[in-house]
Design a protein around this motif. Structure first.
Motif, PDB file in Angstrom:
ATOM      1  N   SER A  30       6.070  -2.419  -3.628  1.00  0.00           N
ATOM      2  CA  SER A  30       7.351  -2.891  -3.091  1.00  0.00           C
ATOM      3  C   SER A  30       7.902  -4.082  -3.862  1.00  0.00           C
ATOM      4  O   SER A  30       9.126  -4.277  -3.932  1.00  0.00           O
ATOM      5  CB  SER A  30       7.214  -3.249  -1.605  1.00  0.00           C
ATOM      6  OG  SER A  30       6.306  -4.310  -1.426  1.00  0.00           O
ATOM      7  N   ARG A  31       7.023  -4.897  -4.445  1.00  0.00           N
ATOM      8  CA  ARG A  31       7.472  -6.075  -5.203  1.00  0.00           C
ATOM      9  C   ARG A  31       7.592  -5.805  -6.704  1.00  0.00           C
ATOM     10  O   ARG A  31       7.917  -6.711  -7.470  1.00  0.00           O
ATOM     11  CB  ARG A  31       6.526  -7.252  -4.953  1.00  0.00           C
ATOM     12  CG  ARG A  31       6.589  -7.800  -3.537  1.00  0.00           C
ATOM     13  CD  ARG A  31       5.751  -9.056  -3.361  1.00  0.00           C
ATOM     14  NE  ARG A  31       4.337  -8.806  -3.610  1.00  0.00           N
ATOM     15  CZ  ARG A  31       3.503  -8.307  -2.712  1.00  0.00           C
ATOM     16  NH1 ARG A  31       3.953  -7.972  -1.508  1.00  0.00           N
ATOM     17  NH2 ARG A  31       2.234  -8.126  -2.999  1.00  0.00           N
ATOM     18  N   THR A  33       9.450  -4.171  -9.861  1.00  0.00           N
ATOM     19  CA  THR A  33      10.795  -3.731 -10.225  1.00  0.00           C
ATOM     20  C   THR A  33      10.738  -2.924 -11.516  1.00  0.00           C
ATOM     21  O   THR A  33       9.800  -3.066 -12.315  1.00  0.00           O
ATOM     22  CB  THR A  33      11.729  -4.932 -10.441  1.00  0.00           C
ATOM     23  OG1 THR A  33      11.268  -5.695 -11.576  1.00  0.00           O
ATOM     24  CG2 THR A  33      11.769  -5.825  -9.199  1.00  0.00           C
ATOM     25  N   LYS A  55      12.074   4.399  -9.177  1.00  0.00           N
ATOM     26  CA  LYS A  55      10.689   3.914  -9.070  1.00  0.00           C
ATOM     27  C   LYS A  55       9.781   4.956  -8.428  1.00  0.00           C
ATOM     28  O   LYS A  55       8.607   5.083  -8.794  1.00  0.00           O
ATOM     29  CB  LYS A  55      10.656   2.608  -8.280  1.00  0.00           C
ATOM     30  CG  LYS A  55       9.282   1.957  -8.253  1.00  0.00           C
ATOM     31  CD  LYS A  55       9.342   0.489  -7.841  1.00  0.00           C
ATOM     32  CE  LYS A  55       9.774   0.293  -6.418  1.00  0.00           C
ATOM     33  NZ  LYS A  55       9.673  -1.124  -5.993  1.00  0.00           N
ATOM     34  N   CYS A 118       0.725  -0.142  -1.577  1.00  0.00           N
ATOM     35  CA  CYS A 118       1.994   0.573  -1.447  1.00  0.00           C
ATOM     36  C   CYS A 118       2.449   0.574   0.009  1.00  0.00           C
ATOM     37  O   CYS A 118       1.734   1.063   0.891  1.00  0.00           O
ATOM     38  CB  CYS A 118       1.851   2.014  -1.944  1.00  0.00           C
ATOM     39  SG  CYS A 118       3.409   2.925  -1.903  1.00  0.00           S
ATOM     40  N   GLU A 119       3.619  -0.002   0.252  1.00  0.00           N
ATOM     41  CA  GLU A 119       4.223   0.017   1.586  1.00  0.00           C
ATOM     42  C   GLU A 119       5.358   1.039   1.579  1.00  0.00           C
ATOM     43  O   GLU A 119       6.238   0.994   0.712  1.00  0.00           O
ATOM     44  CB  GLU A 119       4.771  -1.364   1.953  1.00  0.00           C
ATOM     45  CG  GLU A 119       3.692  -2.436   2.050  1.00  0.00           C
ATOM     46  CD  GLU A 119       4.279  -3.804   2.342  1.00  0.00           C
ATOM     47  OE1 GLU A 119       5.405  -4.079   1.872  1.00  0.00           O
ATOM     48  OE2 GLU A 119       3.626  -4.593   3.038  1.00  0.00           O
ATOM     49  N   TYR A 120       5.324   1.953   2.522  1.00  0.00           N
ATOM     50  CA  TYR A 120       6.333   3.013   2.551  1.00  0.00           C
ATOM     51  C   TYR A 120       7.554   2.556   3.348  1.00  0.00           C
ATOM     52  O   TYR A 120       7.838   3.023   4.449  1.00  0.00           O
ATOM     53  CB  TYR A 120       5.714   4.289   3.114  1.00  0.00           C
ATOM     54  CG  TYR A 120       4.615   4.806   2.217  1.00  0.00           C
ATOM     55  CD1 TYR A 120       4.917   5.492   1.040  1.00  0.00           C
ATOM     56  CD2 TYR A 120       3.270   4.556   2.514  1.00  0.00           C
ATOM     57  CE1 TYR A 120       3.917   5.929   0.188  1.00  0.00           C
ATOM     58  CE2 TYR A 120       2.260   4.997   1.661  1.00  0.00           C
ATOM     59  CZ  TYR A 120       2.591   5.686   0.501  1.00  0.00           C
ATOM     60  OH  TYR A 120       1.596   6.119  -0.341  1.00  0.00           O
ATOM     61  N   VAL A 121       8.271   1.597   2.746  1.00  0.00           N
ATOM     62  CA  VAL A 121       9.469   1.021   3.352  1.00  0.00           C
ATOM     63  C   VAL A 121      10.577   1.009   2.297  1.00  0.00           C
ATOM     64  O   VAL A 121      10.361   1.283   1.120  1.00  0.00           O
ATOM     65  CB  VAL A 121       9.217  -0.416   3.867  1.00  0.00           C
ATOM     66  CG1 VAL A 121       8.186  -0.399   4.984  1.00  0.00           C
ATOM     67  CG2 VAL A 121       8.736  -1.322   2.726  1.00  0.00           C
ATOM     68  N   ASP A 122      11.792   0.689   2.754  1.00  0.00           N
ATOM     69  CA  ASP A 122      12.955   0.591   1.876  1.00  0.00           C
ATOM     70  C   ASP A 122      13.117   1.882   1.056  1.00  0.00           C
ATOM     71  O   ASP A 122      13.174   2.953   1.626  1.00  0.00           O
ATOM     72  CB  ASP A 122      12.835  -0.639   0.957  1.00  0.00           C
ATOM     73  CG  ASP A 122      12.762  -1.940   1.763  1.00  0.00           C
ATOM     74  OD1 ASP A 122      13.371  -1.978   2.840  1.00  0.00           O
ATOM     75  OD2 ASP A 122      12.100  -2.881   1.315  1.00  0.00           O
ATOM     76  N   GLU A 123      13.121   1.781  -0.268  1.00  0.00           N
ATOM     77  CA  GLU A 123      13.347   2.961  -1.091  1.00  0.00           C
ATOM     78  C   GLU A 123      12.194   3.952  -1.031  1.00  0.00           C
ATOM     79  O   GLU A 123      12.338   5.107  -1.426  1.00  0.00           O
ATOM     80  CB  GLU A 123      13.589   2.545  -2.553  1.00  0.00           C
ATOM     81  CG  GLU A 123      12.394   1.847  -3.190  1.00  0.00           C
ATOM     82  CD  GLU A 123      12.723   1.236  -4.533  1.00  0.00           C
ATOM     83  OE1 GLU A 123      13.088   1.991  -5.459  1.00  0.00           O
ATOM     84  OE2 GLU A 123      12.645  -0.002  -4.655  1.00  0.00           O
ATOM     85  N   PHE A 124      11.042   3.516  -0.511  1.00  0.00           N
ATOM     86  CA  PHE A 124       9.881   4.409  -0.409  1.00  0.00           C
ATOM     87  C   PHE A 124       9.728   5.020   0.981  1.00  0.00           C
ATOM     88  O   PHE A 124       8.793   5.775   1.217  1.00  0.00           O
ATOM     89  CB  PHE A 124       8.602   3.646  -0.785  1.00  0.00           C
ATOM     90  CG  PHE A 124       8.232   3.795  -2.234  1.00  0.00           C
ATOM     91  CD1 PHE A 124       7.008   4.316  -2.601  1.00  0.00           C
ATOM     92  CD2 PHE A 124       9.107   3.429  -3.233  1.00  0.00           C
ATOM     93  CE1 PHE A 124       6.671   4.470  -3.942  1.00  0.00           C
ATOM     94  CE2 PHE A 124       8.790   3.565  -4.568  1.00  0.00           C
ATOM     95  CZ  PHE A 124       7.561   4.095  -4.932  1.00  0.00           C
TER      96      PHE A 124
END
Length: 205
Positions: A30-31, A33, A55, A118-124
């Motif tokens: 998540s961090r 880029t 990504k 890996c956090e499954y948030v935002d674009e994920f």
């Protein structure tokens, strides 16, 4: 000249995958880029976008780069006809999986990224189903082999193929998480092949 261009493009793609693996592991997905990854690979963001649209696509390319050869090796054992008892094929495949995990730092690194970085948030947020595909494939494959063992009368009486497969999936997942979480010392790690043998012995008729 065209061949050289293709070779250069393939090298750039591999460099980007390697850079993504390093950045994902160091920073967390998540961090991370695309700019950081491109810089690590020594290419422009434009070059990165030529190979990967976002990504998530780069993340899955990184996973497949390591998983594909590993799965090929473990599947070769799992579906081998050299074992009279299908349960022995499952045992051989599981031992090979943990051997590869122990011997290959890149495989271990990718599993660490998948499980703990890996956090499954935002674009994920929308890719979690695809991220879980290898685990579902593993479960489906071993259930198929357990059914083969049951058809041959080699699976322990009273134990169904689906139950056995889910139990083996949980067993494998548990050891994997312990290994990646550094909760196993070296002595216990060396006992994993024996643990696998014991797990499978309980399934024999």
């Amino acid at each position: 000249m065209v061949r050289k261009t293709k070779e250069e493009a393939e090298k750039t793609r591999k460099d980007l995958i390697a850079a993504a693996r390093t950045v994902f592991h160091e920073c967390g997905v998540s961090r991370s880029t695309l700019e950081k990854i491109a810089k690590k690979a020594g290419v422009t963001r434009g070059a990165l976008y030529w190979h990967f649209k976002d990504k998530a696509e780069l993340f899955f390319a990184m996973r497949e780069d390591v998983f594909a050869p590993m799965i090929e090796r473990t599947d070769a054992l799992l579906f081998s006809e050299s074992h009279e008892n299908p349960l022995d094929a499952i045992e051989a495949s599981l031992k090979e999986f943990f051997r590869v995990l122990d011997d290959c730092p890149l495989v271990r690194e990718v599993f660490e990224i998948m499980i703990s970085r890996c956090e499954y948030v935002d674009e994920f947020a929308g890719v979690q189903e695809e991220a879980g595909r290898p685990a579902r494939d593993f479960l489906e494959k071993i259930e198929r082999i357990y059914r083969r063992a049951a058809d041959k009368g080699m699976l322990r009486e009273g134990l169904g193929p689906q139950e056995a497969a889910r139990d083996t999936w949980a067993f494998t997942s548990g050891i994997l998480h312990l290994l990646l979480g550094c909760q196993m010392d070296g002595a216990v790690r060396q006992q994993i092949p024996r643990m696998v043998s014991t797990h499978m012995a309980l399934r024999h008729r």
